[in-house]
Design an enzyme around this catalytic site. Structure first.
Site, PDB file in Angstrom:
ATOM      1  CG  ASP A  46      -0.336  -0.008   2.528  1.00 24.89           C
ATOM      2  OD1 ASP A  46       0.072   1.064   2.999  1.00 24.89           O
ATOM      3  OD2 ASP A  46      -0.242  -1.088   3.140  1.00 24.89           O
ATOM      4  CG  ASP A 135      -6.092   4.127   7.745  1.00 28.63           C
ATOM      5  OD1 ASP A 135      -6.159   3.754   8.925  1.00 28.63           O
ATOM      6  OD2 ASP A 135      -5.073   4.644   7.256  1.00 28.63           O
ATOM      7  CD  GLU A 137      -3.906   4.639  11.174  1.00 30.54           C
ATOM      8  OE1 GLU A 137      -2.943   4.714  11.965  1.00 30.54           O
ATOM      9  OE2 GLU A 137      -3.785   4.477   9.946  1.00 30.54           O
TER      10      GLU A 137
END
Length: 259
Positions: A46, A135, A137
């Site tokens: 990624d 994503d 986090e």
């Protein structure tokens, strides 16, 4: 792509942020141990603007078969390298998808999901596009890892993003996270495992315990440097399974056509 790596206690909790603009923290031993044989798997990578121009042909030659590329963050950031990176991955034959770095502190989840889809994060049933990723986090911009939200509000935010993305594309997004962040900031919510594929970040030789709810992972980010540019990943299955993951089920393909 680089991320905000955090050492949460022992080395086993060392993790990397998929979308943070912060520089990566070095692994405590300098280089993360190579993952032990995880069984059938496919290597991938990624990337984001941190990698800039990527040698996609070199990555393919080294064994990478899929790539995720950062497309958006919040509702105000579009990666200037997304188009070139995504096209480069596709041109060499990789399956590729996009990810969105969630910012629950700046705007609503539905707004961010629409922004993501409108700027590269959509899914189409062409057999080559992987479903988009949320994503979610550690907060790289402030001291509160959970963006000022309690577990219930955070869970609601993620669910709204997931439902909006599904409504726009016909697929539930995958969720990229770490066990520690998820169990802390959602209170260990188990309600997402049924629909949302898990992309777990855990730097070490084994994937370890997963976030609450998931019995298995779909992808594992095991290092933030190595054979390929950007972060190093393994898909949990053979190439045929990865292709099925990209293609979606007949029901998902039909939903995409209606959306």
């Amino acid at each position: 792509m680089t991320g905000a790596a955090r050492l949460a206690g022992a080395f086993a909790l060392a993790v990397a942020g998929l979308g943070s603009t912060a520089a990566a923290v070095p692994h405590p031993d300098g280089v993360a141990p190579a993952p032990r044989d995880p069984g059938p798997s496919v290597h991938g990578m990624d990337v984001s603007g941190h990698q800039g121009e990527v040698d996609w042909r070199g990555a393919w030659s080294s064994g990478a078969r899929f790539a995720y590329v950062k497309a958006t963050e919040g509702t105000g950031f579009r990666s200037s390298t997304y188009r070139a990176q995504s096209s480069g991955a596709r041109a060499v034959g990789m399956l590729r998808g996009a990810y969105h770095f969630g910012r629950p502190d700046v705007s609503g989840a539905a707004e961010q999901a629409r922004f993501f889809v409108n700027h590269g994060g959509g899914w189409v049933p062409d057999g080559r596009t992987l479903p988009g990723v949320l994503d979610i986090e550690y907060n790289p911009y402030g001291p509160d890892d959970c963006y000022g939200l309690g577990p219930a509000r955070m869970s609601q935010w993620i669910a709204e993003f997931s439902d909006t993305y599904r409504g726009l594309t016909g697929r539930f997004p995958a969720i990229y996270t770490t066990r520690n962040w998820w169990n802390t900031c959602t209170g260990g919510n188990t309600g997402f495992a049924e629909n949302n594929p898990l992309w777990v970040a855990r730097y070490g030789p084994e994937v370890g315990q997963l976030p609450a709810g998931w019995a298995q992972h779909t992808m594992w980010q095991h290092d933030n440097g190595g054979t390929f540019p950007g972060d190093q990943n393994l898909f949990n299955g053979k190439m045929a399974a990865l292709k099925r993951f990209a293609a979606g089920t007949p029901r998902q393909r039909a939903a995409a056509e209606r959306s």
